[in-house]
Scaffold this motif. Structure first.
Motif, PDB file in Angstrom:
ATOM      1  N   UNK A   1     -15.600 -13.438  15.343  1.00 49.16           N
ATOM      2  CA  UNK A   1     -14.518 -13.640  16.312  1.00 49.16           C
ATOM      3  C   UNK A   1     -13.662 -12.388  16.479  1.00 49.16           C
ATOM      4  N   UNK A   2     -13.309 -11.760  15.359  1.00 53.40           N
ATOM      5  CA  UNK A   2     -12.359 -10.660  15.456  1.00 53.40           C
ATOM      6  C   UNK A   2     -13.009  -9.293  15.628  1.00 53.40           C
ATOM      7  N   UNK A   3     -14.170  -9.087  15.017  1.00 54.79           N
ATOM      8  CA  UNK A   3     -14.817  -7.774  15.137  1.00 54.79           C
ATOM      9  C   UNK A   3     -15.782  -7.744  16.329  1.00 54.79           C
TER      10      UNK A   3
ATOM     11  N   UNK B   1     -19.826 -34.936  11.488  1.00 56.49           N
ATOM     12  CA  UNK B   1     -19.558 -33.724  10.714  1.00 56.49           C
ATOM     13  C   UNK B   1     -19.530 -32.501  11.624  1.00 56.49           C
ATOM     14  N   UNK B   2     -20.310 -32.534  12.712  1.00 54.07           N
ATOM     15  CA  UNK B   2     -20.212 -31.456  13.712  1.00 54.07           C
ATOM     16  C   UNK B   2     -18.817 -31.481  14.332  1.00 54.07           C
ATOM     17  N   UNK B   3     -18.390 -32.696  14.668  1.00 56.15           N
ATOM     18  CA  UNK B   3     -17.053 -32.879  15.257  1.00 56.15           C
ATOM     19  C   UNK B   3     -15.963 -32.342  14.305  1.00 56.15           C
ATOM     20  N   UNK B   4     -16.110 -32.661  13.022  1.00 51.58           N
ATOM     21  CA  UNK B   4     -15.120 -32.206  12.042  1.00 51.58           C
ATOM     22  C   UNK B   4     -15.112 -30.679  11.944  1.00 51.58           C
ATOM     23  N   UNK B   5     -16.296 -30.079  11.977  1.00 59.53           N
ATOM     24  CA  UNK B   5     -16.354 -28.612  11.920  1.00 59.53           C
ATOM     25  C   UNK B   5     -15.684 -27.988  13.139  1.00 59.53           C
ATOM     26  N   UNK B   6     -15.833 -28.629  14.303  1.00 59.44           N
ATOM     27  CA  UNK B   6     -15.152 -28.115  15.500  1.00 59.44           C
ATOM     28  C   UNK B   6     -13.635 -28.190  15.316  1.00 59.44           C
ATOM     29  N   UNK B   7     -13.175 -29.270  14.689  1.00 64.92           N
ATOM     30  CA  UNK B   7     -11.732 -29.388  14.417  1.00 64.92           C
ATOM     31  C   UNK B   7     -11.287 -28.318  13.418  1.00 64.92           C
ATOM     32  N   UNK B   8     -12.129 -28.086  12.386  1.00 65.64           N
ATOM     33  CA  UNK B   8     -11.778 -27.060  11.400  1.00 65.64           C
ATOM     34  C   UNK B   8     -11.737 -25.671  12.030  1.00 65.64           C
TER      35      UNK B   8
ATOM     36  N   UNK C   1      -8.460 -24.672  13.172  1.00 61.91           N
ATOM     37  CA  UNK C   1      -7.407 -24.387  12.187  1.00 61.91           C
ATOM     38  C   UNK C   1      -7.328 -22.887  11.881  1.00 61.91           C
ATOM     39  N   UNK C   2      -8.328 -22.119  12.323  1.00 60.42           N
ATOM     40  CA  UNK C   2      -8.283 -20.666  12.136  1.00 60.42           C
ATOM     41  C   UNK C   2      -7.438 -20.055  13.255  1.00 60.42           C
ATOM     42  N   UNK C   3      -6.335 -19.405  12.913  1.00 64.04           N
ATOM     43  CA  UNK C   3      -5.468 -18.852  13.969  1.00 64.04           C
ATOM     44  C   UNK C   3      -6.217 -17.969  14.957  1.00 64.04           C
ATOM     45  N   UNK C   4      -7.135 -17.127  14.452  1.00 66.18           N
ATOM     46  CA  UNK C   4      -7.842 -16.207  15.358  1.00 66.18           C
ATOM     47  C   UNK C   4      -8.720 -16.970  16.349  1.00 66.18           C
ATOM     48  N   UNK C   5      -9.226 -18.116  15.942  1.00 67.41           N
ATOM     49  CA  UNK C   5     -10.048 -18.940  16.844  1.00 67.41           C
ATOM     50  C   UNK C   5      -9.158 -19.672  17.839  1.00 67.41           C
ATOM     51  N   UNK C   6      -8.128 -20.318  17.323  1.00 64.20           N
ATOM     52  CA  UNK C   6      -7.280 -21.142  18.191  1.00 64.20           C
ATOM     53  C   UNK C   6      -6.657 -20.322  19.320  1.00 64.20           C
TER      54      UNK C   6
ATOM     55  N   UNK D   1      -8.689 -19.072  26.698  1.00 61.46           N
ATOM     56  CA  UNK D   1      -9.907 -19.204  27.499  1.00 61.46           C
ATOM     57  C   UNK D   1     -10.924 -18.101  27.250  1.00 61.46           C
ATOM     58  N   UNK D   2     -10.785 -17.375  26.136  1.00 59.57           N
ATOM     59  CA  UNK D   2     -11.710 -16.273  25.851  1.00 59.57           C
ATOM     60  C   UNK D   2     -12.809 -16.654  24.871  1.00 59.57           C
ATOM     61  N   UNK D   3     -12.672 -17.831  24.303  1.00 59.18           N
ATOM     62  CA  UNK D   3     -13.657 -18.295  23.322  1.00 59.18           C
ATOM     63  C   UNK D   3     -13.871 -19.786  23.556  1.00 59.18           C
ATOM     64  N   UNK D   4     -15.133 -20.202  23.580  1.00 58.06           N
ATOM     65  CA  UNK D   4     -15.449 -21.625  23.782  1.00 58.06           C
ATOM     66  C   UNK D   4     -16.184 -22.156  22.557  1.00 58.06           C
ATOM     67  N   UNK D   5     -15.843 -23.372  22.170  1.00 60.26           N
ATOM     68  CA  UNK D   5     -16.486 -24.017  21.021  1.00 60.26           C
ATOM     69  C   UNK D   5     -17.407 -25.129  21.516  1.00 60.26           C
TER      70      UNK D   5
END
Ligand SMILES: [Zn+2]
Length: 222
Positions: free
Chosen positions: A91-93, A159-166, A169-174, A180-184
């Motif tokens: 995500x960051x690099x 469990x896929x759903x839970x991983x998407x929620x997790x 929780x990562x600030x860089x992802x959220x 709108x620059x990253x889609x899950x």
């Protein structure tokens, strides 16, 4: 001795795929990788993302762990977080544009959790690792005594759903998702049938990704 299977396979790769794609490998070596898609998959030997998505070198950033789980954001210094480090790198690099959590049918990690089997290893990394999906199992409620196997599939989806929620929780992802620059995405591979289901973000249901192509029929369902 190095496994003969690998020596033979490498020889085939060198004369086949590498020969055909050498210029691409050279370009990637020179300019560096720039994959736009990250896949978080299971270590299961039947569910190789590069094979399922017919990917060329440099196209997919893949991290695989037992049961394709994303742990929640835990920036503590006492633990090692391999999946979180790979996520941060992607995500960051590399600034991937998509992250796909790829679940699958007949997942041994999910089954071990659901069946409350003895840990698969005496060190019990797997038991502790799989305990992460307890909230997903709690949401599903108890397994019916006459369950015909659909419980495990529902737990695999959950469990896929839970991983998407997790992931969120990562600030860089959220931050990037909100801009709108990253889609899950959530997806699910059927192994026996070859079916690929993708999670509909509006309904949360997993639906076939290709109309009219439900994969090959299989006598064992998924
Ligand atoms: Zn698995």
């Amino acid at each position: 001795m190095f496994p003969q299977r690998l020596t033979d396979g490498y020889r085939a790769f060198l004369g086949g795929r590498f020969a055909g794609e050498q210029s691409r490998y050279e370009m990637l070596a020179e300019t560096g990788q720039r994959p736009e898609i990250m896949v978080i998959g299971c270590v299961d030997s039947r569910v190789s993302p590069e094979v399922i998505f017919d990917a060329a070198p440099g196209e997919l950033l893949v991290v695989r762990n037992v049961a394709n789980l994303v742990p929640p954001y835990e920036p503590d210094r006492d633990s090692q977080h391999g999946t979180s480090a790979a996520l941060e790198f992607g995500v960051q690099a590399l600034r991937v544009k998509h992250i796909v959590v790829l679940g699958h049918a007949f997942c041994g990690g999910i089954r071990a959790f659901a069946d409350e089997q003895e840990p698969l290893s005496p060190g019990d990394f797997i038991g502790r690792w799989m305990s992460q999906i307890a909230p997903a199992a709690a949401n599903l409620g108890p397994r019916a005594p006459d369950d015909d196997g659909t419980y495990l599939r529902r737990l695999e989806f959950a469990s896929v759903e839970l991983s998407l929620q997790h992931l969120m929780t990562f600030p860089c992802v959220r931050i990037l998702v909100e801009r709108g620059k990253l889609a899950l995405h959530g997806a699910y591979f059927g192994i026996a049938s070859g079916r690929l289901l993708v999670r509909d973000p509006d309904t949360g249901r997993f639906e076939p990704v290709v109309d009219g192509l439900a994969g090959r029929s299989s006598t064992i369902g998924f």
